[in-house]
Design an enzyme around this catalytic site. Structure first.
Site, mmCIF file in Angstrom:
data_model
loop_
_atom_site.group_PDB
_atom_site.id
_atom_site.type_symbol
_atom_site.label_atom_id
_atom_site.label_comp_id
_atom_site.label_asym_id
_atom_site.label_seq_id
_atom_site.Cartn_x
_atom_site.Cartn_y
_atom_site.Cartn_z
ATOM 1 N N ASP A 24 68.031 -13.807 7.846
ATOM 2 C CA ASP A 24 67.114 -14.826 7.752
ATOM 3 C C ASP A 24 65.763 -14.246 6.939
ATOM 4 O O ASP A 24 65.364 -13.080 7.048
ATOM 5 C CB ASP A 24 66.542 -15.284 9.132
ATOM 6 N N GLU B 86 67.505 -13.555 12.971
ATOM 7 C CA GLU B 86 67.239 -12.137 13.835
ATOM 8 C C GLU B 86 65.777 -12.205 14.197
ATOM 9 O O GLU B 86 65.323 -11.548 15.014
ATOM 10 C CB GLU B 86 67.240 -11.024 13.006
ATOM 11 N N ARG C 137 70.262 8.774 14.065
ATOM 12 C CA ARG C 137 69.990 9.589 15.224
ATOM 13 C C ARG C 137 70.726 9.067 16.510
ATOM 14 O O ARG C 137 70.979 7.794 16.745
ATOM 15 C CB ARG C 137 68.570 9.539 15.534
ATOM 16 N N HIS D 292 57.150 -7.573 6.535
ATOM 17 C CA HIS D 292 56.425 -8.902 7.132
ATOM 18 C C HIS D 292 54.948 -9.043 6.306
ATOM 19 O O HIS D 292 54.084 -9.821 6.796
ATOM 20 C CB HIS D 292 56.260 -8.845 8.499
HETATM 21 NI NI NI Z 1 64.004 -6.991 9.698
#
Ligand code: NI
Length: 400
Positions: A84, A142, A182, A368
């Site tokens: 998305d 997500e 990790r 973002h």
């Molecule tokens: Ni992401």
């Protein structure tokens, strides 16, 4: 896995770069928000069918799952990528910038789909030497919309049940050539809390007749600062942030109640339990000390992303063998949350991060951000790591 064949993976991933880039740029031009990834899902399903995968579509609206069986015996390994975009107006000015107003692939999930489809090609061309079964999962929504939970509810982790799970994020806060692989916690668990303090209101000039929830709330905010500093070891970490405080409507009236809200971030389940218990206890007892009562409501948002040590070890070894000069960081972690955490609660796995900082000088615009960008060559690095890890995990007969 023979080391020779792992070095061939790097060569093939590089040869596939024009394909990876064209997928990423096409999706970047046509971003789709969570549960609306119809065009994206169509491209994915079409490509996978052509490669001979057994494809299931429409899982959690727009999710796709695909299976490929190797010719050799082995385990079931799952890899998940997210699809998305975000409700952000793109400002990169790139030639392949979003053509959809107000929607942008500002987290790099377009690159994740490109990784997934590149890996699909590499696995299909290796069917002869492929062990076990590989399940590729393309997950919608997500970005805080619950895509992973819905896919689980709709059976994506059943039939066949994966024995190991992988996922990744291209991460532009890390330089190219670096990967975080990790054991243990990589991303934080997020919880939201609401504290309602009940007092007894009255005239602002006659406080002795009241139980003041504003004073109690202020004391609670201050006392909550002691949770991390006094109840958590300095070698562990947690965040408790009070982000909202509302009470009262007039300058001369002591109100009846006050409302506090905030967020808690932790990495270890036992630290999380301790923080939640302390937040509750501090709020209730401090409020009681001020003659008020506190009702504490804690709502889990996402569990922590926790990597299985064995799967992480196999993944790191495969990555180091497949990608020349890869620098593997085993300590980095971030306080963001990711819904892959729900899948990793059920399947031992490894979520890894691949350095993707664009070559431009200076600090890149973060995930973002309207000017978010990645170095597309990170797709090649990620595809090589994912393919190598899948091949090795499917082959190993146990966790040792
Ligand atoms: Ni992401």
């Amino acid at each position: 896995m023979e080391r020779r064949s792992l070095s061939e993976i790097w060569e093939e991933a590089q040869n596939l770069f024009p394909f990876s880039q064209s997928i990423r740029r096409d999706l970047h031009r046509h971003p789709e928000l969570g549960y609306q990834e119809k065009r994206t899902a169509g491209i994915i399903a079409g490509e996978l069918k052509q490669l001979g995968y057994e494809v299931r579509t429409g899982i959690a609206e727009t999710g796709v799952a695909a299976l490929i069986e190797g010719n050799l015996p082995g385990r079931v390994v799952m890899a998940r990528v997210d699809l998305d975009a975000l409700p952000i107006q793109e400002e990169t000015g790139a030639e392949y910038a979003s053509q959809v107003p107000g929607v942008m692939h500002a987290c790099g999930h377009d690159g994740h789909v490109a990784v997934g489809l590149t890996v699909a090609r590499m696995l299909a061309s290796r069917r002869e030497e492929l062990h076990g079964t590989v399940k590729l999962v393309f997950q919608p929504a997500e970005e805080g919309l619950g895509g992973a939970e819905r896919m689980i509810a709709e059976g994506v982790l059943d039939d066949p049940v994966p024995e190991a799970a992988l996922a990744l994020h291209l991460w532009n806060q890390l330089p190219m050539g670096k990967a975080v692989i990790r054991p243990g916690p990589l991303m934080a668990a997020a919880d939201m809390f609401t504290i309602r303090i009940q007092g007894h209101g009255g005239h602002g000039a006659m406080p002795e007749k009241t139980a003041d929830p504003v004073l109690a709330g202020a004391q609670v905010v201050t006392a909550l600062q002691s949770v991390v500093s006094r109840s958590i070891s300095p070698l562990e970490s947690a965040v408790v942030s009070v982000t909202q405080f509302s009470a009262g409507d007039a300058f001369n009236v002591i109100p009846d109640a006050a409302l506090l809200r905030g967020t808690i971030r932790t990495y270890e389940p036992d630290v999380r339990e301790r923080v939640l218990e302390r937040v509750r206890s501090v709020a209730e007892h401090v409020a009681a000390g001020m003659g008020c009562s506190a009702e504490v409501l804690i709502q889990p948002v996402t569990p922590a992303v926790i990597n299985d040590p064995q799967v992480a070890k196999v993944t790191a070894a495969a990555a180091a063998a497949a990608v020349p000069d890869l620098r593997i960081d085993e300590t980095y972690r971030v306080a963001i949350s990711e819904d892959m955490a729900y899948m990793l609660e059920q399947v031992p796995g490894c979520y890894f991060m691949v350095g993707a900082a664009p070559s431009a000088e200076g600090t890149p615009y973060g995930h973002h951000h309207p000017k978010f960008e990645i170095d597309e060559r990170s797709i090649t690095v990620a595809a090589a790591i994912l393919t190598a890890a899948i091949l090795d995990l499917a082959k190993s007969s146990d966790h040792s």
